[in-house]
Design a protein around this motif. Structure first.
Motif, PDB file in Angstrom:
ATOM      1  N   LYS A 322       0.809  -1.217   0.000  1.00 35.34           N
ATOM      2  CA  LYS A 322       0.000   0.000   0.000  1.00 35.34           C
ATOM      3  C   LYS A 322       0.846   1.272   0.000  1.00 35.34           C
ATOM      4  O   LYS A 322       0.292   2.379  -0.033  1.00 35.34           O
ATOM      5  N   SER A 323       2.155   1.128   0.037  1.00 37.13           N
ATOM      6  CA  SER A 323       3.040   2.293   0.052  1.00 37.13           C
ATOM      7  C   SER A 323       3.508   2.625  -1.357  1.00 37.13           C
ATOM      8  O   SER A 323       3.461   1.784  -2.261  1.00 37.13           O
ATOM      9  N   THR A 324       3.974   3.862  -1.525  1.00 37.40           N
ATOM     10  CA  THR A 324       4.432   4.337  -2.824  1.00 37.40           C
ATOM     11  C   THR A 324       5.644   5.234  -2.643  1.00 37.40           C
ATOM     12  O   THR A 324       5.660   6.094  -1.762  1.00 37.40           O
ATOM     13  N   ALA A 325       6.640   5.029  -3.465  1.00 39.46           N
ATOM     14  CA  ALA A 325       7.801   5.923  -3.508  1.00 39.46           C
ATOM     15  C   ALA A 325       7.576   6.963  -4.600  1.00 39.46           C
ATOM     16  O   ALA A 325       7.043   6.644  -5.672  1.00 39.46           O
ATOM     17  N   LEU A 326       7.953   8.199  -4.313  1.00 41.52           N
ATOM     18  CA  LEU A 326       7.726   9.300  -5.239  1.00 41.52           C
ATOM     19  C   LEU A 326       9.055   9.874  -5.723  1.00 41.52           C
ATOM     20  O   LEU A 326      10.058   9.820  -5.007  1.00 41.52           O
ATOM     21  N   ASN A 327       9.017  10.410  -6.931  1.00 40.86           N
ATOM     22  CA  ASN A 327      10.159  11.123  -7.509  1.00 40.86           C
ATOM     23  C   ASN A 327      11.440  10.287  -7.446  1.00 40.86           C
ATOM     24  O   ASN A 327      12.489  10.756  -6.998  1.00 40.86           O
ATOM     25  N   VAL A 328      11.352   9.072  -7.892  1.00 37.32           N
ATOM     26  CA  VAL A 328      12.503   8.170  -7.888  1.00 37.32           C
ATOM     27  C   VAL A 328      13.372   8.481  -9.105  1.00 37.32           C
ATOM     28  O   VAL A 328      12.875   8.567 -10.236  1.00 37.32           O
ATOM     29  N   SER A 329      14.649   8.668  -8.883  1.00 40.88           N
ATOM     30  CA  SER A 329      15.584   8.868  -9.994  1.00 40.88           C
ATOM     31  C   SER A 329      16.793   7.959  -9.781  1.00 40.88           C
ATOM     32  O   SER A 329      17.294   7.822  -8.665  1.00 40.88           O
ATOM     33  N   VAL A 330      17.227   7.350 -10.867  1.00 40.47           N
ATOM     34  CA  VAL A 330      18.359   6.425 -10.859  1.00 40.47           C
ATOM     35  C   VAL A 330      19.428   6.999 -11.782  1.00 40.47           C
ATOM     36  O   VAL A 330      19.163   7.259 -12.960  1.00 40.47           O
ATOM     37  N   THR A 331      20.626   7.211 -11.245  1.00 36.66           N
ATOM     38  CA  THR A 331      21.727   7.766 -12.018  1.00 36.66           C
ATOM     39  C   THR A 331      22.782   6.689 -12.224  1.00 36.66           C
ATOM     40  O   THR A 331      23.302   6.123 -11.255  1.00 36.66           O
ATOM     41  N   GLU A 392      33.907   1.546 -16.070  1.00 35.52           N
ATOM     42  CA  GLU A 392      33.456   2.889 -15.759  1.00 35.52           C
ATOM     43  C   GLU A 392      31.955   2.966 -15.498  1.00 35.52           C
ATOM     44  O   GLU A 392      31.447   4.021 -15.129  1.00 35.52           O
ATOM     45  N   VAL A 393      31.236   1.901 -15.719  1.00 37.14           N
ATOM     46  CA  VAL A 393      29.795   1.877 -15.477  1.00 37.14           C
ATOM     47  C   VAL A 393      29.535   1.662 -13.981  1.00 37.14           C
ATOM     48  O   VAL A 393      30.010   0.686 -13.405  1.00 37.14           O
ATOM     49  N   GLY A 394      28.800   2.576 -13.384  1.00 39.52           N
ATOM     50  CA  GLY A 394      28.499   2.470 -11.963  1.00 39.52           C
ATOM     51  C   GLY A 394      29.495   3.257 -11.128  1.00 39.52           C
ATOM     52  O   GLY A 394      30.456   3.837 -11.637  1.00 39.52           O
ATOM     53  N   PRO A 395      29.270   3.283  -9.788  1.00 40.12           N
ATOM     54  CA  PRO A 395      28.120   2.708  -9.096  1.00 40.12           C
ATOM     55  C   PRO A 395      26.840   3.517  -9.317  1.00 40.12           C
ATOM     56  O   PRO A 395      26.898   4.695  -9.662  1.00 40.12           O
ATOM     57  N   VAL A 396      25.718   2.875  -9.123  1.00 38.28           N
ATOM     58  CA  VAL A 396      24.408   3.494  -9.327  1.00 38.28           C
ATOM     59  C   VAL A 396      24.015   4.260  -8.062  1.00 38.28           C
ATOM     60  O   VAL A 396      24.178   3.766  -6.948  1.00 38.28           O
ATOM     61  N   SER A 397      23.511   5.471  -8.257  1.00 39.68           N
ATOM     62  CA  SER A 397      23.009   6.266  -7.136  1.00 39.68           C
ATOM     63  C   SER A 397      21.528   6.553  -7.353  1.00 39.68           C
ATOM     64  O   SER A 397      21.088   6.737  -8.496  1.00 39.68           O
ATOM     65  N   MET A 398      20.787   6.604  -6.261  1.00 37.87           N
ATOM     66  CA  MET A 398      19.339   6.814  -6.333  1.00 37.87           C
ATOM     67  C   MET A 398      18.930   7.955  -5.415  1.00 37.87           C
ATOM     68  O   MET A 398      19.551   8.200  -4.378  1.00 37.87           O
ATOM     69  N   SER A 399      17.858   8.632  -5.802  1.00 35.84           N
ATOM     70  CA  SER A 399      17.209   9.607  -4.935  1.00 35.84           C
ATOM     71  C   SER A 399      15.706   9.359  -4.999  1.00 35.84           C
ATOM     72  O   SER A 399      15.174   8.985  -6.051  1.00 35.84           O
ATOM     73  N   PHE A 400      15.028   9.560  -3.871  1.00 39.26           N
ATOM     74  CA  PHE A 400      13.597   9.242  -3.804  1.00 39.26           C
ATOM     75  C   PHE A 400      13.001   9.882  -2.558  1.00 39.26           C
ATOM     76  O   PHE A 400      13.707  10.410  -1.691  1.00 39.26           O
ATOM     77  N   GLU A 401      11.690   9.793  -2.479  1.00 40.53           N
ATOM     78  CA  GLU A 401      10.938  10.258  -1.318  1.00 40.53           C
ATOM     79  C   GLU A 401       9.911   9.200  -0.953  1.00 40.53           C
ATOM     80  O   GLU A 401       9.194   8.688  -1.822  1.00 40.53           O
ATOM     81  N   LEU A 402       9.861   8.854   0.332  1.00 38.71           N
ATOM     82  CA  LEU A 402       8.936   7.835   0.818  1.00 38.71           C
ATOM     83  C   LEU A 402       7.940   8.485   1.770  1.00 38.71           C
ATOM     84  O   LEU A 402       8.221   8.653   2.955  1.00 38.71           O
ATOM     85  N   PRO A 403       6.757   8.878   1.295  1.00 45.28           N
ATOM     86  CA  PRO A 403       5.766   9.465   2.200  1.00 45.28           C
ATOM     87  C   PRO A 403       5.151   8.404   3.115  1.00 45.28           C
ATOM     88  O   PRO A 403       5.042   7.233   2.749  1.00 45.28           O
TER      89      PRO A 403
END
Length: 442
Positions: A322-331, A392-403
């Motif tokens: 029932k939860s949702t993550a918002l504004n998820v970005s994967v770099t 040179e690929v990685g590491p992966v970084s993420m940003s998100f918001e968990l209301p």
């Protein structure tokens, strides 16, 4: 003693300029911005000097808040003053951004006149300043295609009458003519920032949580507010409390106005809140995460025919259904010689682009339901591709918001006001977790 105070946009535009002593000319603004932009690092020094003029600044809301002085003033005092100025601007204007400062320049000048006299700080108290500030804030309602009042940021999930609008906590504390000016409301936010490092084998290598309890008060008078935390809340590796699931943090600090006479026994914070925003409590949990990391990544990187590099990412959200993550970005960092990108995404609301300046792929996901799994296939053109650029690929970084989520499990049991407020007084509680640094090695 402070000589000048000025506020600049991120591009160097002059928004606010106040000269208290006449010791330095207005060209000091251009001198400061030139020094900041000339530095190669992302974070310039807080204190800088040019000849006999010292600049002290902080960055908040995407703006530079700067004070200059020719005397040997305490940097910590000036930094605290600038932070308080930014906080008061947010309290009185409703939000902290370039547009808000431009629209309320008269109000900010009035604040500076009351806060500083001939370079000497007089007061930064909201309760004292509200007796002298006469200028009303100018606000603008942002246009939206959606009815944001139905979004459950505060309160219950299904009862619209128990959900506050998304802009309810960003209005000025003194708004007599606005639509919401007569409402007696208080907002309590439990905000956590998550720092995680996950190894290439999926093992959690590092996990830190920093959190705080913030209060924004719109009540005209309130003698005391009582906030009840989890009865099982414990600080340090002491004996567990209560009979439920333990909620533990390593360190905890409180605002000087918080009374702790009932905290050790009943886990109750008592405070007499002033109008505006305050941070009542800050806490930290290191090298431990009570819950599973919110995201799990399954990457595959391989060389295709010619000079094409294939990057296949499968991302799983391990939040409750029932939860949702918002504004998820994967770099995803890519080899330096990358020229173009083609992608295949698992849903149409996702976007991806190759940022040539940063040499990275940015994969954006507006909403990510708990328990769901998304995938993306990126085809990157890299001239003279060999096995070396694959490293040179990685590491992966993420940003998100968990209301509506806290990683530590900290909860507000109750929120009581004493004495009972006349008329309708509403109390709102919000939980949110932001990513501070979420890194996945591949």
């Amino acid at each position: 003693m402070i000589s000048q105070v000025f506020i600049l946009s991120s591009k160097g535009d002059h928004l606010i300029y106040k000269d208290f002593c006449g010791e330095a000319d207005k060209d000091a603004i251009n001198v400061f911005f030139g020094m900041v932009t000339a530095l190669s690092g992302d974070q310039p020094p807080v204190v800088m000097s040019h000849k006999d003029l010292n600049f002290i600044h902080v960055r908040q809301g995407g703006l530079y808040w700067v004070a200059s002085t020719r005397t040997n003033a305490s940097p910590f005092t000036v930094i605290e003053f600038l932070n308080r100025l930014a906080a008061l601007t947010k309290d009185y204007c409703g939000s902290l951004c370039e547009k808000s400062v431009r629209m309320n320049f008269a109000l900010i000048y009035e604040l500076l006149d009351e806060m500083v006299d001939y370079g000497y700080i007089q007061t930064t108290s909201t309760d004292i300043l509200k007796n002298f500030i006469q200028t009303e804030a100018v606000t603008s309602k942002p246009f939206s295609l959606f009815d944001l009042s139905n979004v459950g940021l505060f309160g219950a999930e299904t009862q619209q009458s128990k959900v506050a609008p998304s802009t309810a906590a960003t209005r000025p504390i003194m708004s007599h003519r606005s639509e919401q000016g007569g409402k007696n409301e208080i907002f309590v936010d439990v905000v956590e920032r998550l720092s995680v490092v996950i190894g290439s084998n999926g093992v959690l290598m590092k996990a830190d949580v920093e959190g705080e309890i913030r209060v924004k008060c719109y009540l005209p008078t309130c003698s005391e507010m009582r906030i009840g935390l989890n009865e099982e809340f414990s600080i340090g590796r002491s004996q567990l409390r209560g009979y439920g699931t333990a909620v533990r943090v390593d360190e905890c600090s409180f605002h000087q106005a918080v009374k702790l006479d009932e905290f050790d026994t009943y886990r109750i914070l008592k405070v007499c809140p002033s109008q505006g925003e305050q941070t009542l409590m800050q806490y930290q949990l290191s090298d431990e995460l009570p819950c599973a990391p919110p995201f799990r990544l399954f990457p595959t990187v391989e060389k295709d025919y010619g000079s094409r590099l294939l990057i296949f990412l499968k991302l799983r959200c391990d939040l409750p259904p029932k939860s949702t993550a918002l504004n998820v970005s994967v770099t995803v960092p890519v080899p330096k010689g990358s020229l173009s990108l083609s992608q295949e995404l698992s849903s149409p609301d996702q976007t991806a682009e190759l940022q040539l300046k940063n040499k990275a792929i940015l994969w954006s996901i507006p909403r990510f339901p708990g328990g769901a799994q998304l995938s993306a296939l990126f085809k990157v053109e890299v001239p003279s591709l060999s096995s070396a650029p694959l490293l040179e690929v990685g590491p992966v970084s993420m940003s998100f918001e968990l209301p509506k989520q806290t990683c530590t499990g900290l909860q507000i049991r109750f929120l009581r006001l004493s004495p009972t407020q006349p008329g309708m007084s509403q109390r709102w509680v919000r939980y949110v977790t932001h990513s501070d640094s979420y890194t996945i090695r591949i």
